[in-house]
Design a protein around this motif. Structure first.
Motif, PDB file in Angstrom:
ATOM      1  N   ARG A  57       0.834  -1.195   0.000  1.00  0.00           N
ATOM      2  CA  ARG A  57       0.000   0.000   0.000  1.00  0.00           C
ATOM      3  C   ARG A  57       0.876   1.257   0.000  1.00  0.00           C
ATOM      4  O   ARG A  57       1.871   1.346   0.714  1.00  0.00           O
ATOM      5  CB  ARG A  57      -0.901   0.023   1.239  1.00  0.00           C
ATOM      6  CG  ARG A  57      -1.954  -1.089   1.229  1.00  0.00           C
ATOM      7  CD  ARG A  57      -2.830  -1.003   2.456  1.00  0.00           C
ATOM      8  NE  ARG A  57      -3.867  -2.044   2.438  1.00  0.00           N
ATOM      9  CZ  ARG A  57      -4.729  -2.230   3.418  1.00  0.00           C
ATOM     10  NH1 ARG A  57      -4.685  -1.468   4.501  1.00  0.00           N
ATOM     11  NH2 ARG A  57      -5.629  -3.197   3.333  1.00  0.00           N
ATOM     12  N   ASN A  58       0.508   2.219  -0.807  1.00  0.00           N
ATOM     13  CA  ASN A  58       1.206   3.505  -0.877  1.00  0.00           C
ATOM     14  C   ASN A  58       2.660   3.368  -1.322  1.00  0.00           C
ATOM     15  O   ASN A  58       3.487   4.210  -1.003  1.00  0.00           O
ATOM     16  CB  ASN A  58       1.146   4.228   0.476  1.00  0.00           C
ATOM     17  CG  ASN A  58      -0.272   4.505   0.924  1.00  0.00           C
ATOM     18  OD1 ASN A  58      -1.130   4.883   0.116  1.00  0.00           O
ATOM     19  ND2 ASN A  58      -0.535   4.298   2.208  1.00  0.00           N
ATOM     20  N   THR A  60       5.268   3.767  -4.129  1.00  0.00           N
ATOM     21  CA  THR A  60       5.353   4.472  -5.412  1.00  0.00           C
ATOM     22  C   THR A  60       6.362   3.846  -6.361  1.00  0.00           C
ATOM     23  O   THR A  60       6.308   4.064  -7.561  1.00  0.00           O
ATOM     24  CB  THR A  60       5.729   5.944  -5.182  1.00  0.00           C
ATOM     25  OG1 THR A  60       6.960   6.002  -4.456  1.00  0.00           O
ATOM     26  CG2 THR A  60       4.645   6.655  -4.379  1.00  0.00           C
TER      27      THR A  60
END
Length: 323
Positions: A57-58, A60
């Protein structure tokens, strides 16, 4: 058996010949395994995994899964040249490292062989101590090149350092001389047992394989001994290799590498505990498969090339001496 193996590895001529053979072996080995090295570094720096959905999650940066998945991702996103990122400092590293390693090994071995009785060491102990000393010496002397190789291999499509000279200037300006030696403690802690185990294993296995019931052709007993010794020793010390890579990319550019979420690490012991606590055993051994795939051909090519180059130079000296 082991003592005979030590003698065989040191039956070469001058110290110059040892250095040249080691350097050539390092260069050839590096050329062969460069793409696997980049894949290994990318996996070691990855703190997230597809097997843990919460961890992606999150994120990049890219999420790599396995050796082939990482290979395909790099080829797709960065092209073929992406597999050779950091190759210039790596070639310099292998050139210098191979020369330092074999020179230090033969020097240490000869010193230990001169010990008087009852202090004389068995051949296997001689090989272990000489290999460990050679690894520590070569690692320390060439460590800045190793750090530069890791930082270039950790770059994605966005270039953090435009050139080798620019990277040296940036590290010197923003991190000082100590910046070139981030993670040296982990490197020496890893290489001492690794090279000790590797050389002891290699010297013990080479004469056994050479005289086995099914002899291997074209000198490949050297390669087989190198493969087995390397795989066993590499697995034993792999967590320290991961720790070294994580520490090498610390500094002001940490959040700009291909993995944007590399944690802040400090110190060998604390980094090991942090990886274990946050990522578990999987985190310490991430990239082990490709590391073993890399270690086997690298060690086999290194030892085979070293033996062949040394044999050629010794034969040339003998031929010139007869004329």
């Amino acid at each position: 058996m082991a003592a005979a193996g030590v003698a065989q590895l040191k039956d070469e001529g001058s110290k110059t010949q040892v250095a040249v053979a080691g350097a050539v072996a390092g260069l050839v080995s590096r050329f062969v395994i460069a793409p696997l090295d980049v894949i290994k570094i990318r996996l070691q720096l990855q703190v997230h995994s597809l097997s843990d959905p919460l961890s992606v999650r999150n994120v990049t940066g890219p999420v790599y899964k396995g050796t082939l998945g990482t290979l395909k991702h790099i080829l797709r996103e960065e092209g073929l040249t992406g597999l050779w990122k950091g190759n210039i400092p790596a070639e310099a590293l292998y050139l210098a490292y191979g020369s330092c390693q074999f020179s230090a090994y033969t020097y240490s071995s000869h010193l230990l062989e001169r010990l008087p009785e009852p202090y004389k060491l068995p051949g296997s102990v001689n090989s272990f101590i000489s290999g460990a000393a050679a690894g520590a010496c070569a690692t320390t002397l060439t460590y800045p090149l190793d750090l530069l190789r890791t930082r270039f291999a950790a770059q994605g499509r966005d270039r953090i350092y435009p050139s080798l000279a620019a990277s040296i200037r940036h590290i010197a300006e923003h991190e000082g001389p100590a910046g070139f030696f981030r993670g040296l403690g982990a490197g020496v802690s890893q290489i001492v047992p690794y090279m000790g185990l590797f050389f002891a294993g290699y010297e013990g296995l080479k004469p056994v394989l050479a005289t086995s019931a099914v002899p291997l052709p074209f000198g490949t007993s050297d390669a087989a001994a190198g493969i087995i010794a390397s795989v066993l020793s590499k697995t034993a010390v792999y967590p320290l290799d991961t720790t070294r890579k994580r520490l090498q990319v610390q500094g002001p550019m940490r959040s700009r590498y291909v993995h944007r979420n590399i944690p802040l690490h400090s110190g060998v012991g604390r980094t090991l505990l942090q990886i274990w606590g946050n990522e578990g055993r999987r985190g310490l051994y991430r990239g082990l498969t490709v590391s073993l795939l890399k270690a086997a051909p690298a060690s086999a090519v290194t030892m085979w090339t070293y033996e062949r180059v040394m044999s050629v130079m010794v034969a040339m000296d003998e031929q010139l001496g007869e004329e």
